[in-house]
Design an enzyme around this catalytic site. Structure first.
Site, PDB file in Angstrom:
ATOM      1  N   CYS A  16       1.275  -1.380   0.445  1.00 37.89           N
ATOM      2  CA  CYS A  16      -0.105  -0.083   0.057  1.00 37.89           C
ATOM      3  C   CYS A  16       1.239   1.322  -0.150  1.00 37.89           C
ATOM      4  CB  CYS A  16      -1.209  -0.558   0.932  1.00 37.89           C
ATOM      5  SG  CYS A  16      -2.505   0.418   1.026  1.00 37.89           S
TER       6      CYS A  16
ATOM      7  N   HIS B 230      -3.614  -4.989   0.233  1.00 33.56           N
ATOM      8  CA  HIS B 230      -3.069  -5.386   1.775  1.00 33.56           C
ATOM      9  C   HIS B 230      -2.967  -6.910   0.770  1.00 33.56           C
ATOM     10  CE1 HIS B 230      -2.820  -2.150   3.880  1.00 33.56           C
ATOM     11  NE2 HIS B 230      -4.436  -1.746   3.011  1.00 33.56           N
TER      12      HIS B 230
ATOM     13  N   GLU C 235      -1.954  -8.748   3.220  1.00 35.14           N
ATOM     14  CA  GLU C 235      -2.097  -9.908   4.322  1.00 35.14           C
ATOM     15  C   GLU C 235      -3.090 -10.078   5.161  1.00 35.14           C
ATOM     16  OE1 GLU C 235      -0.918  -6.413   4.135  1.00 35.14           O
ATOM     17  OE2 GLU C 235      -1.822  -5.296   5.364  1.00 35.14           O
TER      18      GLU C 235
HETATM   19  N1  GLN Z   1      -2.256   6.678   2.852  1.00 40.91           N
HETATM   20  C1  GLN Z   1      -1.935   6.345   1.708  1.00 40.91           C
HETATM   21  C2  GLN Z   1      -3.814   5.904   0.737  1.00 40.91           C
HETATM   22  O1  GLN Z   1      -4.334   6.509   2.063  1.00 40.91           O
HETATM   23  C3  GLN Z   1      -1.743   4.440   2.065  1.00 40.91           C
HETATM   24  C4  GLN Z   1      -2.838   3.726   2.810  1.00 40.91           C
HETATM   25  C5  GLN Z   1      -1.947   2.165   3.166  1.00 40.91           C
HETATM   26  O2  GLN Z   1      -1.075   2.122   3.093  1.00 40.91           O
HETATM   27  N2  GLN Z   1      -2.805   1.370   4.339  1.00 40.91           N
HETATM   28  O3  GLN Z   1      -3.429   5.864   0.461  1.00 40.91           O
END
Ligand code: GLN
Length: 538
Positions: A384, A510, A512
């Site tokens: 992410c 994600h 995970e």
């Molecule tokens: N802050 C980033 C976004 O909002 C990544 C978010 C995250 O890593 N879950 O896109």
């Protein structure tokens, strides 16, 4: 009316006793006897969901397939059971009140005074039975967050009392988890706090059917008898939960204590098949007897609190077990990474993960670490925010877009290679408005990702607001830095890879959230294998 049986898990004495793990372990034992089980958690706080909570408050926010931002215990449920949860599996006081207030505004209460009893408790009871009424489950386990005696928990405890009455004693039971502290000075385990918390529960009209005692030392037969006497249960319903090295041992400990037996007996259920924990034992066997070892760096800004990256750490355990590898995770605070000293700070690592995150703090450290991993061919997995930073690093250092940034970090940045989608720009409400839940992704054939998944159509869970800005596709990507995964409906970039490298993969989603004991995530497995190869090379 369905035939579903209900198990309620409450906690006493202190928080953090591991109600979620006990609930998941019991569910595992019941599942291994062929019962269909689900677990739901009711949290007494007023946030509508934990999506707006800082990870320091309650640890990681777990995301379900249907895009619910939920308590991290749901992650344990999914990892133990390999069964998906949904919005219905996590309910907070905020959500209960929101729904009751909306009903009141619609005039649904016909002029009545709206009160905690019966309106709030009715709403709680309805939601507690929602999954059970679907007919999909034989048994629904409901974990009540917080500690008995808390003001916030009262409406839940009262709802459980009423529900047991409605459902009948054979269809519902209460497991109370407490702490048996050891007083070193006296050299003794103490039962008084448990007696008091069982009594508090009784004052609310609930007598616990089973007491699970968290302890650092074995409970003697005498102590069990004493507890049974004071707590109104038979001594076989006193279950010891002794500290163990890994949460994955807890189902076995609960089996040894006969928790599932007492539960089935009380619910008047016969096992549908003899307990079969073959695959669980195989996992434990591999996990506990690794043949290899590696060191993985985890860069993030919440590394002081292990719970902030719970699902990533558990995914590494699953991937470590299948590859028979002991993984030492070295936590690296992104703010402590200094561009001049990164080589030294990452020395000795065989792989690097840059974690998800929000906000500006520590991002330059992340970019320096990624630059090092890319240039020195250290296996890299960006998740992410980690993927977004990998794009910025490449744009700045290889393409020459020196002002490349994300508008999350610098709203006025000259080259917003990571930016808000048009549909996000008008959003003012913070809660539940990110790109959430499962989205399809098409992989580039023969990419590292496609090799890992062994297919080209996947679906993964998301939780972010910002995206790769497709205006920069032509400028940033080349034969070395490639788009390895794209959303088929929106064209959004979901995976980037750097080719002149053993394993450099950044994912917008994600992974995970989808790794389980029986289904370790392919990207984590591929990353661990690449890190093993890196070690072998040295
Ligand atoms: N802050 C980033 C976004 O909002 C990544 C978010 C995250 O890593 N879950 O896109």
């Amino acid at each position: 009316m369905s035939n579903t049986k209900y198990i309620f898990v409450t906690g006493g004495v202190t928080s953090s006793l591991g109600k979620g793990i006990i609930a998941a372990s019991l569910a595992k034992l019941l599942q291994a006897q062929d019962f269909k089980v689900t677990i739901q958690k009711f949290d007494p706080y007023i946030n509508v969901d934990p999506g707006t909570l800082n990870p320091y408050e309650h640890g990681e926010c777990f995301v379900t397939e249907d895009g619910a931002e939920t308590d991290l215990d749901l992650g344990h449920y999914e990892r133990f059971l390999n069964v998906k949860t949904s919005q219905a599996n996590n309910v907070t006081t905020g959500r209960i009140y929101q729904s009751v207030i909306e009903k009141e505004r619609r005039g649904e209460f016909l002029g009545k005074t709206v009160q905690v009893i019966p309106h709030i408790t009715n709403e709680i009871k309805e939601r507690m039975q929602l999954l059970g009424e679907s007919g999909e489950y034989d048994i629904v386990i409901t974990e009540i967050g917080g500690t008995v005696g808390d003001i916030e928990s009262l409406p839940y405890i009262e709802s459980v009392r009423q529900l047991i009455w409605d459902l009948g004693k054979e269809n519902a039971l209460v497991i109370h988890l407490t702490l048996i502290p050891y007083l070193a000075a006296a050299g003794e385990l103490k039962t008084k706090p448990t007696q008091h918390s069982v009594k508090t529960l009784m004052e609310s009209g609930i007598s616990a059917d089973i007491i699970v005692c968290r302890t650092e030392h074995e409970l003697s037969a005498d102590l069990r008898e004493k507890l049974a006497l004071f707590c109104n249960v038979k001594s076989e319903a006193i279950i010891q939960s002794i500290d163990v090295d890994t949460i994955y041992d807890v189902p076995l400990k609960m089996r040894d204590e006969g928790l599932d037996k007492v539960v089935l007996e009380k619910l008047k259920l016969a096992p549908k098949q003899p307990l079969d924990l073959t695959s669980w034992n195989l996992f434990l066997e591999k996990f506990k007897n690794p043949k290899h070892s590696i060191k993985i760096g985890l860069v993030g800004k919440y590394v002081e609190l292990q719970d902030s990256y719970k699902s990533i750490l558990e995914s590494l355990i699953h991937a470590g077990a299948v590859t028979e590898t002991e993984i030492e995770v070295v936590s690296i605070h992104s703010e402590h990474l200094e561009s001049g000293a990164v080589a030294k700070q990452l020395e000795g690592l065989h792989g690097l993960i840059v974690a998800p995150g929000f906000g500006e703090r520590g991002i330059e450290g992340k970019i320096s670490a990624i630059a090092h991993a890319r240039a020195h061919k250290l296996p890299f997995f960006g998740i992410c925010l980690g993927m977004q930073m990998a794009v910025i690093e490449y744009a700045r250092n290889q393409v020459g877009i020196s002002k490349a940034n994300s508008t999350e970090m610098d709203t006025a940045c000259q080259d917003a290679v990571i930016d808000l989608m048009e549909s996000q720009k008008s959003i003012v409400k913070k809660g539940g408005t990110m790109r959430l839940g499962a989205w399809d992704c098409e992989l580039k054939p023969n990419s590292k990702a496609a090799i890992a998944y062994q297919k080209v159509s996947i679906s993964e869970r998301h939780r972010h607001r910002y995206e790769f800005n497709n205006d920069y596709v032509d400028r940033i990507f080349d034969e070395n830095f490639v788009i390895a995964g794209t959303n088929p409906d929106t064209g959004l970039v979901e995976i980037v890879e750097y080719n002149d490298h053993p394993w450099f993969v950044g994912v917008q989603f994600h992974p995970e959230y989808k790794s389980t004991v029986s289904d370790p995530h392919p990207l984590f497995v591929a990353f661990v294998n690449a890190s093993l190869a890196q070690k072998a090379k040295k």
